[in-house]
Design an enzyme around this catalytic site. Structure first.
Site, short mmCIF file in Angstrom:
data_model
loop_
_atom_site.label_atom_id
_atom_site.label_comp_id
_atom_site.label_asym_id
_atom_site.label_seq_id
_atom_site.Cartn_x
_atom_site.Cartn_y
_atom_site.Cartn_z
N GLU A 135 9.83 9.77 30.27
CA GLU A 135 10.76 10.50 29.40
C GLU A 135 10.29 10.45 27.94
OE1 GLU A 135 13.88 12.20 30.50
OE2 GLU A 135 13.13 13.01 28.63
N GLY A 182 9.97 12.56 22.12
CA GLY A 182 10.44 11.28 21.57
C GLY A 182 11.77 10.86 22.17
N GLU A 218 -0.21 10.05 15.57
CA GLU A 218 -1.09 9.42 16.55
C GLU A 218 -2.10 8.55 15.81
OE1 GLU A 218 -0.67 9.89 20.08
OE2 GLU A 218 1.14 10.53 19.07
N LYS A 273 1.92 17.73 25.56
CA LYS A 273 3.34 17.80 25.91
C LYS A 273 3.68 19.10 26.65
CE LYS A 273 4.57 14.73 22.13
NZ LYS A 273 4.75 14.66 20.67
N VAL A 308 5.73 1.78 19.17
CA VAL A 308 6.65 2.04 20.29
C VAL A 308 6.90 0.77 21.11
CG1 VAL A 308 6.97 3.36 22.41
CG2 VAL A 308 5.96 4.46 20.40
N ILE A 344 14.37 12.62 22.74
CA ILE A 344 15.15 13.69 23.41
C ILE A 344 15.09 13.55 24.93
CG2 ILE A 344 15.43 16.19 23.67
CD1 ILE A 344 13.81 16.55 21.10
N LYS A 359 1.60 10.42 26.40
CA LYS A 359 1.49 11.81 26.90
C LYS A 359 0.08 12.18 27.28
CE LYS A 359 2.10 11.04 22.59
NZ LYS A 359 2.70 11.40 21.35
N GLY A 372 8.88 8.23 16.30
CA GLY A 372 9.43 7.09 15.56
C GLY A 372 9.71 5.93 16.49
P1 NDP Z 1 0.25 1.98 18.16
O1 NDP Z 1 -1.18 2.15 17.84
O2 NDP Z 1 1.21 1.64 17.07
O3 NDP Z 1 0.42 0.86 19.30
C1 NDP Z 1 -0.47 0.67 20.35
C2 NDP Z 1 -0.66 -0.83 20.52
O4 NDP Z 1 -1.40 -1.08 21.70
C3 NDP Z 1 -1.43 -1.42 19.34
O5 NDP Z 1 -0.89 -2.67 18.99
C4 NDP Z 1 -2.82 -1.57 19.94
O6 NDP Z 1 -3.62 -2.53 19.29
C5 NDP Z 1 -2.48 -1.95 21.35
N1 NDP Z 1 -3.60 -1.74 22.26
C6 NDP Z 1 -4.51 -0.74 22.22
N2 NDP Z 1 -5.40 -0.89 23.23
C7 NDP Z 1 -5.03 -2.01 23.90
C8 NDP Z 1 -5.55 -2.71 25.02
N3 NDP Z 1 -6.67 -2.31 25.63
N4 NDP Z 1 -4.92 -3.81 25.45
C9 NDP Z 1 -3.82 -4.24 24.81
N5 NDP Z 1 -3.28 -3.64 23.73
C10 NDP Z 1 -3.87 -2.53 23.28
O7 NDP Z 1 0.72 3.30 18.89
P2 NDP Z 1 2.20 3.83 19.09
O8 NDP Z 1 3.11 2.72 19.42
O9 NDP Z 1 2.56 4.73 17.97
O10 NDP Z 1 2.00 4.79 20.36
C11 NDP Z 1 1.83 4.24 21.65
C12 NDP Z 1 1.87 5.41 22.66
O11 NDP Z 1 3.14 6.06 22.55
C13 NDP Z 1 0.84 6.51 22.39
O12 NDP Z 1 0.46 7.06 23.62
C14 NDP Z 1 1.60 7.54 21.57
O13 NDP Z 1 1.08 8.82 21.71
C15 NDP Z 1 2.96 7.43 22.24
N6 NDP Z 1 4.09 7.87 21.44
C16 NDP Z 1 4.21 7.46 20.14
C17 NDP Z 1 5.32 7.82 19.40
C18 NDP Z 1 5.50 7.41 18.00
O14 NDP Z 1 6.47 7.88 17.36
N7 NDP Z 1 4.66 6.53 17.45
C19 NDP Z 1 6.37 8.67 19.98
C20 NDP Z 1 6.15 9.04 21.37
C21 NDP Z 1 5.05 8.64 22.04
P3 NDP Z 1 -4.61 -2.02 18.12
O15 NDP Z 1 -3.73 -1.50 17.03
O16 NDP Z 1 -5.38 -3.22 17.74
O17 NDP Z 1 -5.46 -0.93 18.71
N1 HSE Z 2 2.53 11.84 17.14
C1 HSE Z 2 3.61 12.29 17.93
C2 HSE Z 2 4.45 13.24 17.14
C3 HSE Z 2 4.43 11.14 18.40
O1 HSE Z 2 4.33 13.25 15.91
O2 HSE Z 2 5.23 14.01 17.72
C4 HSE Z 2 5.55 11.52 19.35
O3 HSE Z 2 5.05 11.96 20.57
#
Ligand code: NDP
Ligand code: HSE
Length: 410
Positions: free
Chosen positions: A124, A129, A185, A200, A12, A131, A100, A298
């Site tokens: 939001e 996601g 996740e 959620k 994200v 929406i 979330k 996504g």
């Molecule tokens: P990712 O694991 O892909 O990204 C998280 C990033 O943050 C990783 O690069 C991680 O590093 C880094 N990170 C973790 N802890 C720390 C820290 N203490 N300091 C600095 N960087 C850190 O997760 P997503 O991008 O998929 O998801 C992020 C958030 O968004 C979550 O809360 C998720 O639930 C939410 N979300 C995700 C969606 C999706 O489609 N993926 C959709 C909607 C919400 P490392 O990998 O080394 O831990």
């Molecule tokens: N893991 C979550 C899902 C990401 O699949 O809906 C979006 O919140």
């Protein structure tokens, strides 16, 4: 001029940075002020990244930089995201987040800090996601009394169910694809056991009814017990199985939030929502019902919601207009799901029709191809969940499956 910091450069966070630079000129026009990303915080190194000059590993660089007025958190989890977000809000920086878990567990407190500091805490991207649903519920539906919300709130499980049912794909293979596509996740147990959908529905419940609903207070079941046979029965019954997060007002003035797989009839639009798509129905007195639909997870769909919040935070700089709700001291306003009136699909082995009639009265039997002679599947009449449990026990035999039928209006 506003400088932005992005916390977390995963699916994200990287989507947010890439989308921002792709559409920077039009984003700035919409924000009405110049915007740029000054920092990206991540624990990992990204050698060769076009954004190499922006990376930091220290939150202090961001918290102590007065030029940074907007922070986008996309690290996930409560710790250390909570400490980082709180420190930023306490400095008067607006925070937008896709996290979330953070909003469901700490939302009331963080919203109160934002209000006190005259900045905004926006989320939001945390629900649905891509929406737009948080802002429309908070603003566009403000004239309504909401009576219920029900939706498909998790993209990963909807993707898995779609693959299992439409392509006869094995559960583990479908989950692996969802992970590769960046939907799941970090620990996908949160998706498949319903915890993500639970977070959620907590956010939507808090927003709809004005009091913080904590995840521990919500009855939650995931999709791990659903089989291809259950899906076949659902199709022959005239519907589909979906993981549903819902909340409704109950007759005694409480609310009942819940997450569980449900049989949904073909006449209900939710039954046709497939793949990674999510849909959220809101039932309210003036609008009757409205449905919000789109990609629920996504990289770029979620980044879209984050960038939208960044634009809002920039436009609303110096004012606190975030959605808000009260904290709640206890769960006395949450109804017991065992008192809910339900109709349930049951699949049994070694149980006679006579026993079924004795326990439940008249039921609706469903059949499937290659149904073993000792297998029965039926839908019960409506009854209280706690009465259902007692009657199911009295059936004897083996219970191969039980899934509630969605009781919301079509
Ligand atoms: P990712 O694991 O892909 O990204 C998280 C990033 O943050 C990783 O690069 C991680 O590093 C880094 N990170 C973790 N802890 C720390 C820290 N203490 N300091 C600095 N960087 C850190 O997760 P997503 O991008 O998929 O998801 C992020 C958030 O968004 C979550 O809360 C998720 O639930 C939410 N979300 C995700 C969606 C999706 O489609 N993926 C959709 C909607 C919400 P490392 O990998 O080394 O831990
Ligand atoms: N893991 C979550 C899902 C990401 O699949 O809906 C979006 O919140």
């Amino acid at each position: 001029m506003a400088k932005i910091a992005v916390l977390g450069f995963g699916v994200v966070g990287s989507g947010t940075v890439e989308l921002f630079y792709k559409n920077k000129d039009s984003i700035i026009k919409k924000a009405g002020t110049d915007l740029d990303i000054k920092y990206i915080l991540d624990i990992r190194d990204f050698p060769g990244s076009p954004f190499a000059d922006k990376f930091t590993k220290s939150i202090d660089d961001i918290v102590n930089d007065d030029e940074v007025t907007i922070v986008a958190e996309a690290m996930g989890g409560v710790n250390p995201a909570y400490d980082f977000v709180k420190s930023c809000l306490e400095k008067g920086k607006s925070v937008v987040t896709s996290n979330k878990e953070l909003v469901a567990k700490k939302g009331a407190e963080l919203l109160a800090i934002a209000k006190k500091m005259n900045c905004n805490f926006l989320f939001e991207a945390s629900t649905g996601g891509a929406i737009p649903v948080i802002r429309p519920m908070h603003r566009c539906l403000a004239g309504n009394e909401i009576s219920a919300v029900a939706g498909i709130l998790n993209g990963t499980t909807n993707f898995i169910l779609t693959k299992m049912i439409n392509e006869q794909m094995d559960f583990a293979e479908a989950l692996k694809i969802a992970q590769d596509l960046g939907y799941a996740e970090k620990d996908p147990t949160a998706d498949i056991e319903g915890h993500d959908a639970c977070r959620k529905i907590c956010i939507l419940s808090s927003l709809a009814f004005g009091k913080h609903v904590y995840p521990d207070w919500v009855h939650c079941e995931g999709i791990t017990k659903i089989t291809a046979e259950d899906a076949q029965y659902a199709e022959n019954w005239g519907g589909a199985i979906k993981l549903i997060g819902s909340v409704k007002k109950t007759a005694d003035g409480k609310i009942l939030p819940m997450v569980r797989p449900a049989f949904i009839c073909d006449g209900n639009q939710l039954s046709h929502v497939s793949d990674v798509f999510n849909a959220i129905m809101v039932y309210a007195d003036a609008v009757d019902q409205v449905m919000f639909y789109g990609r629920g997870a996504g990289k770029f769909p979620t980044a879209s919601a984050i960038v939208g919040d960044i634009v809002d935070a920039a436009r609303m700089n110096g004012t606190s207009v975030s959605q808000t709700w009260e904290d709640s001291a206890d769960n006395s306003f949450i109804a017991d799901y065992k008192d809910d009136v339900v109709s349930v699909y049951v699949r049994t082995k070694g149980v006679s029709q006579a026993k079924v009639s004795e326990a439940f009265g008249t039921v609706e039997y469903i059949s499937r191809e290659n149904q073993p002679a000792d297998e029965l599947a039926f839908i019960t009449p409506e009854l209280k969940e706690k009465d259902f449990d007692a009657k199911l026990e009295a059936l004897g035999g083996e219970i191969l499956g039980k899934i509630r039928v969605l009781d919301m209006e079509d």
